[in-house]
Design an enzyme around this catalytic site. Structure first.
Site, PDB file in Angstrom:
ATOM      1  N   CYS A  47       4.562 -29.069 -13.945  1.00 65.39           N
ATOM      2  CA  CYS A  47       3.294 -28.333 -13.892  1.00 65.39           C
ATOM      3  C   CYS A  47       3.094 -27.681 -15.256  1.00 65.39           C
ATOM      4  CB  CYS A  47       3.327 -27.285 -12.780  1.00 65.39           C
ATOM      5  SG  CYS A  47       1.992 -26.080 -12.871  1.00 65.39           S
ATOM      6  N   LYS A  98     -10.540  -1.548   3.459  1.00 59.27           N
ATOM      7  CA  LYS A  98     -10.331  -0.865   2.188  1.00 59.27           C
ATOM      8  C   LYS A  98     -11.287  -1.323   1.106  1.00 59.27           C
ATOM      9  CE  LYS A  98      -5.474  -0.189   3.361  1.00 59.27           C
ATOM     10  NZ  LYS A  98      -5.329  -1.143   4.481  1.00 59.27           N
ATOM     11  N   HIS A 125       0.818  -1.215   0.000  1.00 58.93           N
ATOM     12  CA  HIS A 125       0.000   0.000   0.000  1.00 58.93           C
ATOM     13  C   HIS A 125       0.851   1.263   0.000  1.00 58.93           C
ATOM     14  CE1 HIS A 125      -3.782  -2.133   0.599  1.00 58.93           C
ATOM     15  NE2 HIS A 125      -3.128  -2.934   1.416  1.00 58.93           N
ATOM     16  N   VAL A 153       3.298 -22.980  20.649  1.00 62.99           N
ATOM     17  CA  VAL A 153       3.702 -22.600  22.002  1.00 62.99           C
ATOM     18  C   VAL A 153       2.455 -22.666  22.871  1.00 62.99           C
ATOM     19  CG1 VAL A 153       4.489 -20.676  23.441  1.00 62.99           C
ATOM     20  CG2 VAL A 153       5.643 -21.194  21.274  1.00 62.99           C
TER      21      VAL A 153
END
Lengths: 419, 481
Positions: free
Chosen positions: B402, B252, B52, B175
């Site tokens: 691919c 936004k 941005h 954790v």
């Protein structure tokens, strides 16, 4: 490198085209470029039978059917390269890559496109829900089972009633999996009637027409899917939701001709087929580039692929030999799709190039019962043939004799009319 | 695992990895814990991939400062770490005369924040720049410094660079508890416990849970879900800039943007949820994405959608980035509430947080820090001669696996063999794009699985989509068993 004809793809279409071209013109050199590590294409994973009833008058498995063609390569002027990916196509040059030759170009007199098709993936279907493991297209599952020897799931729901999905319903059942339902968005099946009977009915697998999957659950692996009935505008009907516990969702929701190379070569594509627009010789809008098989339009029977591809191969050979194929200046008759017809192949005819009959293949826009296939020449009825049932899942054809076609000036219209 | 570290970082998203890379400049023993199997598995993997310009955030806020600084730093970072990054510029489009003032307001905010070179464009100017813009366009705010980036490569490269400068990573290790003890912290995980002088909490949507274990001043993070749709590369060129609607209090809005790989991305929605680990796509969400994008851009080729996905933003109640040492728990640092513009801000967040921690621990800089990191070599992006030489020396770069994205075996091998290499289909996909194309891995996934198995010794049946129980296969066929 140099070859008279380069064939992109060594599946059923490429093999048939190569052999026909070689028979038509033994002096021409033909090169097949195949991206997989063996010839035969998708047939290699189709270990069920039912192939070849038209071509060989017997029932073969996919690999057997492919082998019949591969054997015919011997003794002809046909070479092939495996593990070779074509990167770019033009009418007189093809660029490809493999690990032996690196990136290389082949100068050629004609190209035949035989890249086949791919399956519509989950993302393109906008199915809501999570994105866990356990969502496969039916063809990927077929490869995992039949080539790799692993089962993708034990409790299975199938969305879409395309032929590969139906075949996999039976295949997974035989492997001990429980196929809980096949859901089809449309009010009719997308597959062949014989597959509904042999793959679902015989194994008591329910086919739920007008149903779709509205949610996929399970964070890591699929744990269930929610299905619902849809209304006439294909929107889920509130209150009809049903959660089915499963570990796998297979998708058999349509095949898309693989025309990225064709588009990059500026070949005109028919939005109805997603394949190139071709004439009677299977020549695309770019002179010298031909197309056949599932890259042209999705077929239900490989026999038709072989037949069509043979004609494409022959045309390409005649094109390279020159003067034996009339080019664009000759009169073009347009083939129009009338009511009830989704597309036709071919789209134009130059009568001078027809050796004998013209076969027009087409699919319907919906299910028609007790209706008629109509063919008109310049608005005048030529064929009015009754047919008990016509469905989008089964390809239809009309055969027109060359001498009949001489009467046609501008336009042939194929349509389906209710009885 | 009963060891002592100088710094423990919780979370291997872009924030955690950006901090890890900055801290790797110092002489310190550092470990990053990640609950998932790979870096870039949470918010960092599913977002708009936008850098941005910085006109959105409130002047003076941390969001504004980090956005501007992050945007500035991105060019150099992208060069150092070989990250695909293009400054294509953004347009905030106004389609209602009554809302024209909003564009001016944004412009003024941008000026206050220090955004360079912005312009308010007339309807004609916008139409000239973007032929597919809505006919309703009134004016637009143009910010040329906005850009698009590969979010996967950004996150992965930050981690690779940190790792090559001796930061350790432990994956599949959540954790479970952080306790302040004398002179540091006790960190508990299912794999065992260890000690650390400082802890950096970059746990994304879970950062509040970690924070609240050590502080009386509670945080609260709401996962804000956003649905997206991705269009095939065949639509490349349909739009040339990042097209935003005018912002609202929820964010936004639904944007339309090219990606660095030539796809077109539309989305996201913004829906607050209570599930931090699952982000299901919904049909309502997809519908909103379609309607929202159509407001600013006409004739979107929606038939070319190849996938939909959903991401979670870590929205803290205060709506601001929390980048600080926790007042009632010295040595514990929060990097929390990192929602948009978090991706943009990550280099600045890394710089800022590393300074806080380095000052606290009085760390000194290393002599031999290496800033540079290379992406997987992509043969078809090389000049012809280099490409040919590469394939000659390494034939695996001539074997296309691919088809849709033209990704070779060489690239997949590199993704697996490199530092912090891929161990799953998604790991390979994010590092190479294999499986990211129009067939979505239909053809290549069995082949990629074979390569992963061959390289890592993981058996075919144990290979996962993205770690944990996300196995692809559930057994052998009768013939093979």
């Amino acid at each position: 490198m140099r070859a008279d004809i380069v064939i992109v793809g060594g599946g059923p279409a490429g093999l048939a085209a190569a052999i026909a071209a070689a028979k038509e013109a033994p002096e021409l050199s033909i090169l097949i470029l195949e991206r997989d590590n063996e010839l035969g294409g998708i047939l290699n994973q189709c270990i069920h039978n039912g192939f070849g009833l038209h071509t060989f008058k017997e029932e073969l498995t996919g690999p057997e059917y492919a082998e019949r063609f591969e054997q015919q390569l011997v003794g002809h002027n046909i070479r092939y390269l495996l593990d070779t990916m074509v990167l770019n196509v033009a009418s007189n040059q093809v660029t490809a890559v493999n690990s032996n030759d690196g990136v290389f170009t082949v100068d050629c007199g004609a190209v035949i496109l035989c890249m086949g098709c791919r399956e519509r993936p989950r993302g393109a279907l906008n199915i809501p829900g999570l994105r866990p493991a356990g969502v496969f297209t039916a063809g990927t599952a077929q490869r995992l089972v039949n080539i790799e020897g692993y089962i993708p799931g034990k409790e299975v729901v199938i969305l879409g009633s395309g032929d590969i999905g139906l075949i996999m319903a039976r295949r997974l059942t035989l492997e001990g999996a429980k196929v809980k339902a096949v859901c089809e968005l449309m009010p009719y099946s997308g597959g062949l009637k014989r597959n509904i009977v042999q793959c679902l009915d015989d194994f008591d697998i329910p086919l739920l027409l007008s149903h779709t999957v509205i949610d996929i659950k399970g964070k890591e692996r699929v744990s269930s899917v929610v299905i619902a009935e849809v209304d006439g505008s294909l929107k889920p009907i509130p209150g009809t939701e049903q959660e089915i516990k499963c570990d796998t969702l297979l998708l058999s929701c349509g095949l898309i001709p693989e025309n990225e190379l064709s588009r990059a070569a500026d070949i005109k594509i028919d939005p109805a087929t997603n394949g190139p627009i071709v004439n009677e010789s299977f020549e695309t809008s770019v002179q010298g580039i031909f197309a056949c098989g599932n890259v042209l339009h999705v077929h239900d029977l490989v026999d038709y692929v072989s037949e069509e591809s043979s004609r494409a191969g022959k045309s390409a050979a005649r094109f390279v030999k020159k003067n034996e194929i009339e080019t664009a200046e000759t009169k073009n008759i347009r083939i129009q799709k009338g009511s009830g017809v989704r597309y036709t192949v071919p789209c134009t005819v130059r009568i001078a190039n027809l050796e004998d009959d013209l076969i027009i293949r087409f699919r319907s826009t919906g299910v028609f019962k007790d209706s008629y296939i109509d063919v008109q020449f310049d608005g005048e009825q030529k064929i009015h043939r009754r047919k008990q049932i016509i469905t989008p899942g089964e390809m239809e054809q009309v055969i027109l004799k060359r001498e009949e076609l001489e009467q046609c000036i501008d336009e042939i219209t194929v349509s389906i009319t209710e009885g | 695992m009963n060891q002592h570290y100088d710094i423990i970082i919780i979370g291997a998203g872009v924030s955690g990895c950006a901090i890890a890379r900055e801290l790797s400049k110092y002489d310190a023993k550092i470990l990053v814990f990640e609950k998932d199997e790979d870096v870039c598995c949470g918010t960092s993997k599913a977002n708009s991939a936008i850098i941005h310009a910085g006109y959105d955030a409130k002047p003076g806020s941390l969001k504004a400062k980090m956005n501007i600084r992050g945007n500035e730093l991105m060019t150099k970072l992208a060069e150092e770490l070989d990250i695909p990054f293009k400054r294509i510029g953004s347009l905030v489009v106004c389609t209602d005369e009554a809302l024209r003032e909003g564009i001016e307001e944004l412009y003024n905010r941008g000026i206050a924040n220090g955004v360079p070179d912005m312009k308010i464009l007339s309807c004609e100017e916008v139409m000239q720049m973007e032929p597919n813009i809505s006919d309703d366009v009134v004016c637009a705010l143009y910010a040329p410094t906005a850009g698009i980036i590969c979010p996967f490569r950004l996150n992965i490269a930050l981690a690779e660079c940190a790792n090559q400068n001796d930061v350790e990573f432990k994956f599949n290790t959540p954790v479970t508890k952080v306790t302040q003890i004398e002179n540091g912290f006790l960190i508990e995980t299912p794999e065992g416990e260890l000690y650390s002088n400082a802890v950096i909490n970059a746990a994304g949507c879970h950062a509040d849970e970690i924070h609240n274990q050590v502080s009386a001043n509670k945080l609260h993070i709401t996962p804000r879900k956003g649905d997206y749709m991705l269009l095939d590369r065949s639509c490349e060129g349909f739009i040339g800039h990042i097209i935003f609607p005018q912002p609202t209090s929820m964010g936004k809005g639904i944007l339309v943007t090219p990606t660095v790989n030539g796809n077109t991305l539309i989305g996201p929605t913004a829906i607050d949820t209570d599930n931090k680990d699952e982000a299901p796509l919904t049909s309502e969400g997809l519908e909103k994405v379609v309607l929202g994008s159509a407001k600013n851009v006409k004739n979107l080729p929606l038939k070319q959608v190849i996938t939909g996905f959903s991401g979670l933003r870590a929205h803290e109640d205060g709506g601001e980035f929390i980048l600080e040492e926790v007042k009632d728990c010295p040595g514990f640092f929060d990097c929390a509430g990192i929602e948009s513009p978090g991706l943009t801000a990550c280099p600045a967040i890394g710089e800022y947080m590393a300074k806080l921690v380095a000052d606290k621990l009085s760390l000194s800089k290393k002599q031999d820090w290496n800033a540079i990191c290379h992406d997987v070599i992509k043969p078809f992006e090389l000049p012809e001669q280099e490409r040919d030489q590469l394939i000659k020396e390494h034939p695996e770069y001539g074997r296309v696996i691919c088809r849709c994205e033209t990704i070779t075996e060489g690239e997949i091998l590199d993704a697996i063999r490199r530092t912090l290499g891929a161990r799953s289909l998604d790991g390979v996909k994010r590092r190479t794009r294999a499986g990211m194309g129009r067939c979505q891995g239909g053809f290549c996934s069995p082949r990629v699985m074979e390569i992963i198995g061959r390289e890592t010794g993981i058996s075919f049946e144990e290979i996962t989509k993205n770690g944990g129980d996300s196995k692809i296969l559930l057994g052998r066929t009768k013939d093979e068993s």
